[in-house]
Enzyme design. Structure first.
Site, PDB file in Angstrom:
ATOM      1  N   LYS A 155     -18.540  26.845  41.838  1.00 34.69           N
ATOM      2  CA  LYS A 155     -17.979  25.656  41.178  1.00 34.69           C
ATOM      3  C   LYS A 155     -18.713  24.377  41.580  1.00 34.69           C
ATOM      4  O   LYS A 155     -18.907  23.491  40.757  1.00 34.69           O
ATOM      5  CB  LYS A 155     -16.480  25.519  41.480  1.00 34.69           C
ATOM      6  CG  LYS A 155     -15.656  26.712  41.019  1.00 34.69           C
ATOM      7  CD  LYS A 155     -15.874  27.070  39.563  1.00 34.69           C
ATOM      8  CE  LYS A 155     -16.106  28.543  39.396  1.00 34.69           C
ATOM      9  NZ  LYS A 155     -16.416  29.010  38.060  1.00 34.69           N
ATOM     10  N   GLU A 169     -11.582  16.503  44.570  1.00 35.55           N
ATOM     11  CA  GLU A 169     -11.654  15.803  43.282  1.00 35.55           C
ATOM     12  C   GLU A 169     -10.440  14.896  43.144  1.00 35.55           C
ATOM     13  O   GLU A 169      -9.388  15.156  43.720  1.00 35.55           O
ATOM     14  CB  GLU A 169     -11.608  16.809  42.110  1.00 35.55           C
ATOM     15  CG  GLU A 169     -12.883  17.588  41.912  1.00 35.55           C
ATOM     16  CD  GLU A 169     -12.810  18.537  40.730  1.00 35.55           C
ATOM     17  OE1 GLU A 169     -11.840  18.460  39.932  1.00 35.55           O
ATOM     18  OE2 GLU A 169     -13.721  19.369  40.608  1.00 35.55           O
ATOM     19  N   HIS A 180      -1.899  29.883  35.591  1.00 38.10           N
ATOM     20  CA  HIS A 180      -3.302  30.090  35.205  1.00 38.10           C
ATOM     21  C   HIS A 180      -3.496  31.269  34.256  1.00 38.10           C
ATOM     22  O   HIS A 180      -4.618  31.699  34.024  1.00 38.10           O
ATOM     23  CB  HIS A 180      -4.207  30.197  36.439  1.00 38.10           C
ATOM     24  CG  HIS A 180      -4.073  29.007  37.349  1.00 38.10           C
ATOM     25  ND1 HIS A 180      -4.518  27.752  36.991  1.00 38.10           N
ATOM     26  CD2 HIS A 180      -3.489  28.864  38.554  1.00 38.10           C
ATOM     27  CE1 HIS A 180      -4.231  26.909  37.958  1.00 38.10           C
ATOM     28  NE2 HIS A 180      -3.602  27.547  38.914  1.00 38.10           N
ATOM     29  N   ARG A 220     -18.796  34.531  29.588  1.00 36.02           N
ATOM     30  CA  ARG A 220     -18.429  35.797  28.940  1.00 36.02           C
ATOM     31  C   ARG A 220     -17.738  35.495  27.623  1.00 36.02           C
ATOM     32  O   ARG A 220     -17.443  34.332  27.321  1.00 36.02           O
ATOM     33  CB  ARG A 220     -17.421  36.530  29.832  1.00 36.02           C
ATOM     34  CG  ARG A 220     -16.185  35.677  30.067  1.00 36.02           C
ATOM     35  CD  ARG A 220     -14.990  36.427  30.579  1.00 36.02           C
ATOM     36  NE  ARG A 220     -13.792  35.618  30.465  1.00 36.02           N
ATOM     37  CZ  ARG A 220     -13.406  34.693  31.322  1.00 36.02           C
ATOM     38  NH1 ARG A 220     -14.122  34.444  32.402  1.00 36.02           N
ATOM     39  NH2 ARG A 220     -12.304  34.003  31.109  1.00 36.02           N
TER      40      ARG A 220
HETATM   41  C1  MV4 Z   1      -7.921  20.258  38.002  1.00 33.53           C
HETATM   42  C2  MV4 Z   1      -6.656  19.799  37.561  1.00 33.53           C
HETATM   43  C3  MV4 Z   1      -6.383  18.451  37.693  1.00 33.53           C
HETATM   44  N1  MV4 Z   1      -7.303  17.616  38.227  1.00 33.53           N
HETATM   45  N2  MV4 Z   1      -8.813  19.382  38.511  1.00 33.53           N
HETATM   46  C4  MV4 Z   1      -7.047  24.928  37.495  1.00 33.53           C
HETATM   47  C5  MV4 Z   1      -7.960  26.087  37.596  1.00 33.53           C
HETATM   48  C6  MV4 Z   1      -9.326  25.545  37.665  1.00 33.53           C
HETATM   49  N3  MV4 Z   1     -10.108  26.091  36.618  1.00 33.53           N
HETATM   50  C7  MV4 Z   1      -9.219  24.067  37.591  1.00 33.53           C
HETATM   51  N4  MV4 Z   1      -7.836  23.750  37.467  1.00 33.53           N
HETATM   52  C8  MV4 Z   1      -7.410  22.463  37.455  1.00 33.53           C
HETATM   53  N5  MV4 Z   1      -8.283  21.537  37.909  1.00 33.53           N
HETATM   54  C9  MV4 Z   1      -8.485  18.105  38.637  1.00 33.53           C
HETATM   55  N6  MV4 Z   1      -9.363  17.265  39.181  1.00 33.53           N
HETATM   56  C10 MV4 Z   1      -5.765  20.724  37.049  1.00 33.53           C
HETATM   57  C11 MV4 Z   1      -6.129  22.067  36.991  1.00 33.53           C
HETATM   58  C12 MV4 Z   1      -5.146  22.962  36.460  1.00 33.53           C
HETATM   59  C13 MV4 Z   1      -5.367  23.623  35.256  1.00 33.53           C
HETATM   60  C14 MV4 Z   1      -6.539  23.516  34.537  1.00 33.53           C
HETATM   61  C15 MV4 Z   1      -6.732  24.201  33.350  1.00 33.53           C
HETATM   62  C16 MV4 Z   1      -5.720  25.009  32.858  1.00 33.53           C
HETATM   63  C17 MV4 Z   1      -4.560  25.148  33.550  1.00 33.53           C
HETATM   64  C18 MV4 Z   1      -4.352  24.471  34.744  1.00 33.53           C
HETATM   65  C19 MV4 Z   1      -3.150  24.606  35.418  1.00 33.53           C
HETATM   66  C20 MV4 Z   1      -2.951  23.949  36.586  1.00 33.53           C
HETATM   67  C21 MV4 Z   1      -3.949  23.129  37.115  1.00 33.53           C
END
Ligand code: MV4
Length: 506
Positions: free
Chosen positions: A116, A200, A235, A292
């Site tokens: 990441k 972040e 998720h 993918r």
């Molecule tokens: C975040 C966020 C809020 N702010 N980053 C969740 C899994 C990973 N792929 C990144 N994720 C998140 N990153 C910042 N700076 C909130 C999430 C997140 C989220 C993102 C996409 C889809 C569902 C989610 C559920 C909870 C938190």
């Protein structure tokens, strides 16, 4: 074009790839575990090879056996589907080293997007907006405090090796920073064997919007526009749609160009997805790239008219994409519900059993991508997603109505499923207005689960009551005792009328 392709997967996605192969005149080879010997993907394939016992770790994850099988049957390429080995750099490399074609991005592109922090660095270098934060792993709590102060609370601690939300901690106040850092490190170490964590700025209440990209080996890399994936729980996405109500044509162009820049920076070919957070002001931030084909690819297929799996195979065989970006014009609206063998009213506990009755929806605008059939055993060995119900209609409103109609036609008996839960989401006012973000479903869950019974349940209850009344017609005293029910609603009245019609036909 290839003559024979091996599909290193099972369930609905194996069937999806088999269908694409057959439409392209390619022989499809299935692999299967002992538990899947009679699964639909095995029967629909032209050949099938057993790769081990039921547990995935002993079958679908045994890359060397799968490559051996491909060589033995004379397959020229391997399609990995999603999950299992689809994003393992070593497997993509091993397939190539065995002289086979990998239907997906190069191992180097998978690696570039795998970490990441590396993906963030790559995005920054390509002028792709990322959430404000660091790219270097944190050294200690002192450094974490300094950086968090600079960005302002709340901040989010993330595992560098992460993805899928593991090793993530929201920190709302400096006093919690040190303990959260320790917790994030522990979780990251357990999940990924790497305790590197970075910071972040925490984005509050965003949507999850992703861009599908597709590239060939001749320099064409296209955006196939966005999917809205905010309706998720822990998720796990539950409902996806295309397009997104939150994306204007200008944003679509900007996000598409951004995703293509990120993909280009990674040397990307084949199908892939750039995930973004989209905040309430319409600002978007690159999160990560999925290297993918995704579960929810059908909604993109339905609004773009492009068969993603066929094109994955065609570009892997070195064909040129015949489209230009201007040719990609979204049409209408598509929604997908992931039908899982889980009990929503019991904290989505996975359910097992034999599918002893299955009625599949059909009719205008309905697509059913399924890994089950009448008689299938649903076990705990594999993912609980049984099928995807996907609809297309000219407008979002019509698509929601159509999905509700299709879900009403669906009957699965023998295991608990998410079907009724999806019906309730289709009836929900927030959902119907498109007022959704990543926390919406979990916030709404209690009221969705305690919501009034579905229209259909009212009908069933009313019909049962009508039949009872019929039987008890000659026992008015007992009837009187059982009719202290609330005033009938329209749903009840309709159901009574229907029960009456049924009765008169007997
Ligand atoms: C975040 C966020 C809020 N702010 N980053 C969740 C899994 C990973 N792929 C990144 N994720 C998140 N990153 C910042 N700076 C909130 C999430 C997140 C989220 C993102 C996409 C889809 C569902 C989610 C559920 C909870 C938190």
């Amino acid at each position: 074009m290839f003559r024979k392709v091996l599909i290193a997967n099972r369930g609905e996605i194996a069937l999806r790839v088999i269908r694409a192969c057959h439409e392209l005149g390619i022989a499809a080879v299935a692999v299967y575990s002992d538990a899947d010997a009679r699964a639909p993907h095995v029967r629909e394939a032209d050949e099938a090879v057993n790769v081990g016992p039921a547990p995935s770790a002993e079958s679908y994850l045994r890359g060397e056996r799968i490559i051996d099988a491909a060589k033995r049957v004379g397959a020229e390429a391997i399609h990995p589907g999603y999950g299992f080995l689809s994003e393992r750099e070593w497997f993509a490399r091993a397939v190539r080293d065995a002289g086979l074609v990998w239907v997906g991005p190069a191992a180097e592109a998978i690696a570039a997007m795998g970490s990441k922090t590396a993906a963030r660095q790559l995005a920054i270098g390509a002028n792709v907006p990322v959430v404000p934060g660091t790219t270097e792993p944190l050294r200690d709590a002192k450094e974490a405090r300094e950086i968090a102060k600079r960005f302002g609370y709340p901040v989010l601690l993330k595992a560098a090796a992460g993805g899928g939300g593991k090793g993530m901690r929201v920190v709302r106040d400096e006093k919690d920073l040190e303990s959260s850092l320790e917790a994030a490190r522990r979780e990251a170490k357990n999940a990924f064997g790497d305790d590197a964590v970075y910071v972040e700025k925490y984005i509050v209440g965003p949507r999850h919007v992703e861009i599908q990209v597709l590239g060939d080996h001749h320099g064409t890399l296209l955006s196939l526009n966005e999917r809205e994936c905010s309706v998720q729980r822990r998720h796990q996405k539950m409902i996806e749609e295309a397009p997104s109500v939150a994306v204007t044509p200008e944003m679509r162009r900007a996000m598409g160009e951004t995703a293509v820049r990120a993909a280009r920076a990674a040397g990307y070919t084949n199908a892939g997805t750039c995930e973004f957070l989209l905040d309430a002001d319409g600002k978007f931030y690159f999160l990560e790239m999925n290297t993918r084909l995704q579960v929810e690819h059908p909604v993109t297929e339905l609004v773009t008219g492009i068969d993603l799996v066929q094109w994955q195979l065609r570009v892997a065989a070195n064909e040129k994409l015949p489209f230009k970006q201007e040719d990609i014009v979204p049409r209408g609206w598509a929604i997908e519900c992931r039908i899982t063998s889980e009990d929503p009213s019991n904290n989505f506990l996975p359910s097992t059993g034999k599918v002893d009755y299955l009625h599949v929806p059909s009719g205008p605008g309905v697509r059913w991508d399924s890994g089950i059939e009448h008689g299938s055993d649903v076990t705990l060995f594999y993912d609980p997603m049984l099928a995807k119900l996907i609809v297309w209609a000219p407008t979002r409103e019509a698509a929601i109505t159509r999905m509700h109609r299709a879900l009403s036609e669906l009957t699965i008996q023998g295991v608990d499923t998410s079907r009724d839960f999806h019906l309730r989401v289709m009836e929900d006012d927030d959902f119907r207005r498109g007022a959704i973000e990543i926390q919406w479903l979990e916030r709404r869950l209690p009221s969705l689960l305690s919501a009034k019974p579905t229209r259909e349940l009212c009908d069933v209850a009313a019909i049962a009551a009508a039949l009872l009344v019929d039987r008890e017609r000659h026992a008015p005293a007992r009837l009187a005792a059982s009719t202290s029910a609330p005033a009938p609603s329209d749903a009840y009245a309709d159901a009574w009328a229907r029960a009456g019609r049924l009765d008169s036909l007997r």
